[in-house]
Design a protein around this motif. Sequence first.
Motif, PDB file in Angstrom:
ATOM      1  N   ALA A   1      -9.069  11.050  -8.844  1.00  0.00           N
ATOM      2  CA  ALA A   1     -10.715  11.034  -9.095  1.00  0.00           C
ATOM      3  C   ALA A   1     -11.120  11.450  -7.524  1.00  0.00           C
ATOM      4  N   VAL A   2     -12.072  12.242  -7.661  1.00  0.00           N
ATOM      5  CA  VAL A   2     -12.765  12.920  -6.346  1.00  0.00           C
ATOM      6  C   VAL A   2     -14.340  12.902  -6.838  1.00  0.00           C
ATOM      7  N   GLN A   3     -14.877  13.259  -5.705  1.00  0.00           N
ATOM      8  CA  GLN A   3     -16.449  13.353  -5.563  1.00  0.00           C
ATOM      9  C   GLN A   3     -16.600  14.930  -5.786  1.00  0.00           C
ATOM     10  N   PRO A   4     -17.732  15.153  -6.176  1.00  0.00           N
ATOM     11  CA  PRO A   4     -18.131  16.694  -6.189  1.00  0.00           C
ATOM     12  C   PRO A   4     -17.935  17.208  -4.993  1.00  0.00           C
ATOM     13  N   GLY A   5     -17.404  18.441  -5.142  1.00  0.00           N
ATOM     14  CA  GLY A   5     -17.192  19.184  -3.685  1.00  0.00           C
ATOM     15  C   GLY A   5     -15.834  18.997  -2.856  1.00  0.00           C
ATOM     16  N   GLY A   6     -15.143  17.880  -3.648  1.00  0.00           N
ATOM     17  CA  GLY A   6     -13.872  17.452  -3.382  1.00  0.00           C
ATOM     18  C   GLY A   6     -13.005  18.496  -3.592  1.00  0.00           C
ATOM     19  N   SER A   7     -11.557  18.234  -3.269  1.00  0.00           N
ATOM     20  CA  SER A   7     -10.303  18.990  -3.528  1.00  0.00           C
ATOM     21  C   SER A   7      -9.109  18.200  -3.835  1.00  0.00           C
ATOM     22  N   LEU A   8      -8.286  18.690  -4.690  1.00  0.00           N
ATOM     23  CA  LEU A   8      -7.237  18.088  -5.249  1.00  0.00           C
ATOM     24  C   LEU A   8      -6.023  19.228  -5.301  1.00  0.00           C
ATOM     25  N   ARG A   9      -4.774  18.935  -5.121  1.00  0.00           N
ATOM     26  CA  ARG A   9      -3.610  19.812  -5.440  1.00  0.00           C
ATOM     27  C   ARG A   9      -2.756  19.501  -6.332  1.00  0.00           C
ATOM     28  N   LEU A  10      -2.569  20.161  -7.621  1.00  0.00           N
ATOM     29  CA  LEU A  10      -1.527  19.501  -8.361  1.00  0.00           C
ATOM     30  C   LEU A  10      -0.253  20.393  -8.274  1.00  0.00           C
ATOM     31  N   SER A  11       0.584  19.726  -8.874  1.00  0.00           N
ATOM     32  CA  SER A  11       2.034  20.301  -8.606  1.00  0.00           C
ATOM     33  C   SER A  11       2.589  20.020 -10.159  1.00  0.00           C
ATOM     34  N   CYS A  12       3.499  20.994 -10.177  1.00  0.00           N
ATOM     35  CA  CYS A  12       4.169  20.601 -11.604  1.00  0.00           C
ATOM     36  C   CYS A  12       5.792  21.437 -11.422  1.00  0.00           C
ATOM     37  N   ALA A  13       6.599  20.434 -11.392  1.00  0.00           N
ATOM     38  CA  ALA A  13       8.016  20.851 -11.224  1.00  0.00           C
ATOM     39  C   ALA A  13       9.107  20.738 -12.398  1.00  0.00           C
ATOM     40  N   ALA A  14       9.801  21.905 -12.591  1.00  0.00           N
ATOM     41  CA  ALA A  14      10.443  22.266 -13.952  1.00  0.00           C
ATOM     42  C   ALA A  14      11.948  21.787 -13.407  1.00  0.00           C
ATOM     43  N   SER A  15      12.678  21.172 -14.378  1.00  0.00           N
ATOM     44  CA  SER A  15      13.934  20.611 -13.964  1.00  0.00           C
ATOM     45  C   SER A  15      14.639  20.892 -15.595  1.00  0.00           C
ATOM     46  N   GLY A  16      16.153  20.850 -15.254  1.00  0.00           N
ATOM     47  CA  GLY A  16      16.904  21.157 -16.370  1.00  0.00           C
ATOM     48  C   GLY A  16      17.775  22.208 -16.385  1.00  0.00           C
ATOM     49  N   SER A  17      18.473  22.569 -17.278  1.00  0.00           N
ATOM     50  CA  SER A  17      19.469  23.781 -17.167  1.00  0.00           C
ATOM     51  C   SER A  17      18.505  25.112 -17.298  1.00  0.00           C
ATOM     52  N   ILE A  18      17.926  25.594 -16.145  1.00  0.00           N
ATOM     53  CA  ILE A  18      17.110  26.559 -16.278  1.00  0.00           C
ATOM     54  C   ILE A  18      17.698  27.977 -15.759  1.00  0.00           C
ATOM     55  N   PHE A  19      17.705  29.035 -16.617  1.00  0.00           N
ATOM     56  CA  PHE A  19      18.136  30.198 -16.012  1.00  0.00           C
ATOM     57  C   PHE A  19      17.050  30.918 -14.897  1.00  0.00           C
ATOM     58  N   SER A  20      15.899  31.065 -15.781  1.00  0.00           N
ATOM     59  CA  SER A  20      14.845  31.581 -14.942  1.00  0.00           C
ATOM     60  C   SER A  20      13.583  31.171 -15.726  1.00  0.00           C
ATOM     61  N   ILE A  21      12.539  31.144 -14.598  1.00  0.00           N
ATOM     62  CA  ILE A  21      11.066  31.020 -15.455  1.00  0.00           C
ATOM     63  C   ILE A  21      10.262  32.090 -15.263  1.00  0.00           C
ATOM     64  N   ASP A  22       9.324  32.593 -16.245  1.00  0.00           N
ATOM     65  CA  ASP A  22       8.456  33.715 -16.423  1.00  0.00           C
ATOM     66  C   ASP A  22       7.383  33.242 -16.126  1.00  0.00           C
ATOM     67  N   THR A  23       6.235  33.485 -16.643  1.00  0.00           N
ATOM     68  CA  THR A  23       4.880  32.888 -16.422  1.00  0.00           C
ATOM     69  C   THR A  23       4.874  31.415 -16.253  1.00  0.00           C
ATOM     70  N   MET A  24       4.067  30.739 -15.548  1.00  0.00           N
ATOM     71  CA  MET A  24       3.774  29.590 -15.352  1.00  0.00           C
ATOM     72  C   MET A  24       2.177  29.441 -15.245  1.00  0.00           C
ATOM     73  N   GLY A  25       1.738  28.345 -15.729  1.00  0.00           N
ATOM     74  CA  GLY A  25       0.337  28.354 -15.916  1.00  0.00           C
ATOM     75  C   GLY A  25      -0.289  27.029 -15.853  1.00  0.00           C
ATOM     76  N   TRP A  26      -1.661  26.617 -15.633  1.00  0.00           N
ATOM     77  CA  TRP A  26      -2.244  25.654 -15.917  1.00  0.00           C
ATOM     78  C   TRP A  26      -3.339  25.740 -16.818  1.00  0.00           C
ATOM     79  N   TYR A  27      -3.451  24.525 -17.836  1.00  0.00           N
ATOM     80  CA  TYR A  27      -4.334  24.486 -18.566  1.00  0.00           C
ATOM     81  C   TYR A  27      -5.169  22.909 -18.617  1.00  0.00           C
ATOM     82  N   ARG A  28      -6.324  23.111 -19.248  1.00  0.00           N
ATOM     83  CA  ARG A  28      -6.927  21.575 -19.145  1.00  0.00           C
ATOM     84  C   ARG A  28      -7.765  21.476 -20.624  1.00  0.00           C
ATOM     85  N   GLN A  29      -7.876  20.088 -20.761  1.00  0.00           N
ATOM     86  CA  GLN A  29      -8.595  19.775 -21.986  1.00  0.00           C
ATOM     87  C   GLN A  29      -9.632  18.514 -21.802  1.00  0.00           C
TER      88      GLN A  29
END
Length: 120
Positions: free
Chosen positions: A10-38
């Motif tokens: 939770a932040v006030q208007p004008g504030g900042s946040l940094r989101l992170s998303c780490a993938a794990s598992g048996s990964i060969f490669s990752i193509d496109t990555m993205g952020w969605y919101r609802q």
Amino acid sequence: VQLQASGGGAVQPGGSLRLSCAASGSIFSIDTMGWYRQAPGKQRELVAGITISGSPSYTDSVKGRFTISRDNAKNTVYLQMNSLKPEDTAVYFCKAEVFAMSTIGRHSYWGQGTQVTVSS
């Protein structure tokens, strides 16, 4: 393959946040990555995407305020959100297009979602 998102809050208007998303598992490669919101009562929308080569794209409402980046060595995608507005309040989800070791072809994987609330 699992995606673990973090960094919401939770932040006030004008504030900042940094989101992170780490993938794990048996990964060969990752193509496109993205952020969605609802937001409550609304459909999930694409906020930002980034190709494997690092080319970003943004929905118009966040251009100039949000920056997407990725670290391919860490299988991680980030979303730096500045100048946050109340209308940015939503649950944010990460998504990755993954070539996994144990499957044929590319498959989509989603993170669990992290809440971002912008309010005074």
